[in-house]
Design an enzyme around this catalytic site. Structure first.
Site, PDB file in Angstrom:
ATOM      1  N   ASP A  62       0.938  -1.062   0.268  1.00 38.71           N
ATOM      2  CA  ASP A  62      -0.397   0.261   0.078  1.00 38.71           C
ATOM      3  C   ASP A  62       0.920   1.106   0.046  1.00 38.71           C
ATOM      4  O   ASP A  62       0.715   2.020   1.025  1.00 38.71           O
ATOM      5  CB  ASP A  62      -1.336  -0.052   1.445  1.00 38.71           C
ATOM      6  CG  ASP A  62      -1.648   1.313   1.723  1.00 38.71           C
ATOM      7  OD1 ASP A  62      -2.260   1.619  -0.076  1.00 38.71           O
ATOM      8  OD2 ASP A  62      -2.459   1.458   2.442  1.00 38.71           O
ATOM      9  N   ASP A 202      -2.971   9.357  10.027  1.00 36.19           N
ATOM     10  CA  ASP A 202      -3.562   8.148   8.784  1.00 36.19           C
ATOM     11  C   ASP A 202      -4.774   6.812   9.971  1.00 36.19           C
ATOM     12  O   ASP A 202      -4.350   6.758  10.479  1.00 36.19           O
ATOM     13  CB  ASP A 202      -2.430   7.087   8.233  1.00 36.19           C
ATOM     14  CG  ASP A 202      -3.018   6.494   6.864  1.00 36.19           C
ATOM     15  OD1 ASP A 202      -3.442   7.698   5.939  1.00 36.19           O
ATOM     16  OD2 ASP A 202      -3.511   5.541   6.817  1.00 36.19           O
ATOM     17  N   GLU A 244      -6.407  12.746   9.517  1.00 34.55           N
ATOM     18  CA  GLU A 244      -7.115  12.262   8.306  1.00 34.55           C
ATOM     19  C   GLU A 244      -8.332  11.768   8.847  1.00 34.55           C
ATOM     20  O   GLU A 244      -7.704  10.472   9.084  1.00 34.55           O
ATOM     21  CB  GLU A 244      -6.295  11.344   7.471  1.00 34.55           C
ATOM     22  CG  GLU A 244      -7.071  10.824   5.973  1.00 34.55           C
ATOM     23  CD  GLU A 244      -6.960   9.603   5.894  1.00 34.55           C
ATOM     24  OE1 GLU A 244      -7.362   9.258   4.361  1.00 34.55           O
ATOM     25  OE2 GLU A 244      -6.124   8.746   5.553  1.00 34.55           O
TER      26      GLU A 244
HETATM   27  C1  GLC Z   1      -4.673   6.600   3.852  1.00 34.17           C
HETATM   28  C2  GLC Z   1      -4.274   6.862   2.784  1.00 34.17           C
HETATM   29  C3  GLC Z   1      -4.136   5.364   1.948  1.00 34.17           C
HETATM   30  C4  GLC Z   1      -3.859   4.501   2.372  1.00 34.17           C
HETATM   31  C5  GLC Z   1      -4.918   4.314   3.543  1.00 34.17           C
HETATM   32  C6  GLC Z   1      -4.739   2.677   3.912  1.00 34.17           C
HETATM   33  O1  GLC Z   1      -6.365   6.792   3.905  1.00 34.17           O
HETATM   34  O2  GLC Z   1      -4.018   8.374   2.498  1.00 34.17           O
HETATM   35  O3  GLC Z   1      -3.019   6.233   0.601  1.00 34.17           O
HETATM   36  O4  GLC Z   1      -4.187   3.906   1.352  1.00 34.17           O
HETATM   37  O5  GLC Z   1      -5.007   5.070   4.867  1.00 34.17           O
HETATM   38  O6  GLC Z   1      -3.686   3.079   5.615  1.00 34.17           O
END
Ligand code: GLC
Length: 535
Positions: A62, A202, A244
């Site tokens: 990822d 995140d 986020e």
């Molecule tokens: C957040 C990141 C994304 C990632 C996800 C899982 O949304 O921005 O890129 O895949 O987390 O970690």
């Protein structure tokens, strides 16, 4: 006037993907040594703080959000010493640096998970969320809809199912285990001790699971996040914590707490509505979502963005709006991913300079701390033939040289964009440096102009009525500085604008054009004006 606002309330941020920026050692991957040589470019944009995306050791299933070691640097990107050198070089230029911290999950390759799956009696077993059946927490939605059939995956070594909100290569950590809290606190301290200026945290809504809930935004999650903030305040005052959390405004509010949780939260719902308004030639979606956005505690701030490294998320719109957005902005199926659109800013705007200018001017005049995504400052394109979200993560286009001046390697981690109109041979930073009207120089102009106006940096917003749905007008105001009247034509036809209350200078006209009071302004298609009263 003494200005006591915290730095992050009035800053402009820049999102940096180390892999994509500049390769210094010819292995085809960008690295910290390479990025150091490009800090002057970042600084020249007029930004204040760099968000460094995950740079940890990782199998990169990822793109680094699958962390295999929370206190190291991926060998592709360099060493801890290289990271320190990058941090020092940024600080020497007056640029702050924050990093991603991925608290919700790690990689299946992380030694914690390897130990946990191998031995039921390992102390690490309880670092993860296990079950004998995939029946628990049925109300939790699946986020990576296109690839994951379930939030549970059976692990044959462990002989149980483990819980994961994202890829099945990313087991969620178990926040019911206090040992996990301690581990995370130590991870935070490790980087803060090194001198970083904060974190982009995140995927924070998903830390806890509780039966009978959707397992998002749970009270327990907020209790833990407040403990994180207490650590920062007590041990590292002045550092910033950014959430986020892809949620509706009313669900985002608790992430600010009483000013005792995150200082900054990304404002996800406003983003798709900017594109919606521009395509429809109708300001209503913007006004509605900002009116639905509650006031936030003193000392906190929203973070706004047009694009980032992920798909343009359509989670925070209605199903009808999502369908419409897909039809309008992602006509080809390959452009769609999960509940979003995997395209970059410029292709979304059909490479139309007028739309680019209107959208950027609008974005930079709304309340909140703006963040730019690398490459958008030169209008980079995307490559929808790459998998997942990689099409928006291609090498930065520095010049017309081989591999866009990104790398001297035979092969780069992803191909550079070489199709018109986004071909690196014509669309690159070097070419735009020389052209005063380039996207690059316009980006600099817009940021400098915004940052020169205290009202735009952190002033209050008041709508100005207009009878035309395509004409958006608002004032930004703060004590002790001139108010700025922002005026936009969201449509592609000429519209009558407002009659100005006084003689006003348009900050967005580089000649400093003055418009006389009481005269009806004619708005060109996609016009953008920032007016201040002529002294
Ligand atoms: C957040 C990141 C994304 C990632 C996800 C899982 O949304 O921005 O890129 O895949 O987390 O970690």
């Amino acid at each position: 006037m003494s200005d006591t606002k915290p730095w992050y309330q009035e800053a402009v941020f820049f999102e940096l993907n180390i892999r994509a920026y500049r390769d210094s050692d010819g292995d085809g991957n960008g690295d910290f040594r390479g990025a150091i040589t490009k800090l002057d470019h970042i600084k020249s944009l007029g930004v204040d703080c760099i968000w460094v995306q995950p740079m940890y050791p990782s199998p990169l299933r990822d793109d680094g959000y699958d962390v295999a070691d929370y206190t190291g640097i991926h060998t592709d990107f360099g060493t801890l010493d290289d990271f320190r050198a990058f941090l020092d070089a940024a600080h020497a230029r007056g640029l702050r640096v924050i990093i991603d911290v991925v608290m919700n999950h790690c990689s299946i390759d992380h030694p914690w998970f390897q130990a946990a799956r191998a031995d039921r009696n390992s102390p690490y077993r309880d670092y993860f969320v296990w079950s004998d059946t995939p029946e628990k927490y049925k109300e939790a939605r699946i986020i990576f809809l296109d690839t994951e059939p379930s939030n549970w995956t059976y692990d044959t070594v462990a002989g149980q199912y483990f819980w994961h909100r994202f890829y099945s290569s990313q087991p969620d950590l178990n926040y019911d285990n206090p040992a996990v809290h301690e581990e995370m606190f130590n991870v935070l301290r490790f980087w803060l001790d090194m001198g970083i200026d904060g974190f982009r945290a995140d995927a924070v809504p998903y830390l806890y699971e509780r039966e009978g809930t959707n397992c998002e935004n749970l009270p327990e999650t907020h209790v833990f996040l407040k403990a994180v903030r207490r650590l920062l305040d007590a041990e590292y005052p002045g550092r910033v914590l950014i959430a986020e959390a892809n949620q509706w405004p009313e669900d985002l509010l608790p992430y600010f707490g009483d000013g005792d949780e995150f200082q900054v939260c990304f404002h996800f719902p406003i983003m798709p509505r900017l594109y919606m308004a521009l395509k429809r030639g109708d300001k209503t979606p913007i006004i509605d979502i900002l009116n639905r956005t509650p006031p936030i505690p003193p000392g906190t701030q929203w973070m706004t963005f047009l694009r980032n490294h992920d798909e343009l998320t359509l989670e925070m719109v209605t199903p009808e709006e999502r369908q419409w957005m897909w039809e309008q902005y992602a006509p080809e199926l390959r452009m769609r991913l999960n509940l979003g659109i995997r395209r970059r800013l410029m292709p979304l705007l059909d490479d139309d300079r007028r739309r680019w200018l209107a959208l950027n001017a609008l974005f930079l005049s709304l309340p909140g701390t703006p963040i730019l995504y690398y490459g958008d400052e030169i209008g980079m394109g995307d490559n929808i033939w790459l998998e997942d979200r990689h099409g928006c993560r291609t090498p930065m286009q520095w010049s017309a040289e081989r591999h866009a001046g990104f790398s001297e390697a035979a092969r780069t981690y992803q191909p550079v964009i070489d199709q018109p109109p986004y071909d690196y041979r014509t669309r690159n930073a070097a070419a735009q440096e020389a052209d005063p009207d380039s996207y690059l120089n316009l980006t600099r102009f817009l940021i400098a102009t915004r940052q020169g106006q205290p009202a735009l940096r952190a002033g209050a917003l008041a709508w100005v009525e207009t009878s035309d749905a395509a004409v958006l007008a608002f004032r930004r105001m703060t004590e002790g500085a001139p108010a700025v009247l922002c005026l936009f034509n969201l449509s592609d036809s000429v519209r009558p604008g407002l009659a100005l209350p006084a003689d006003m200078r348009d900050l967005l006209s580089r000649e400093g054009r003055v418009f006389a009071a009481k005269q009806q302004i004619e708005l060109a298609p996609f016009a953008a004006h920032w007016f201040v009263e002529e002294a």
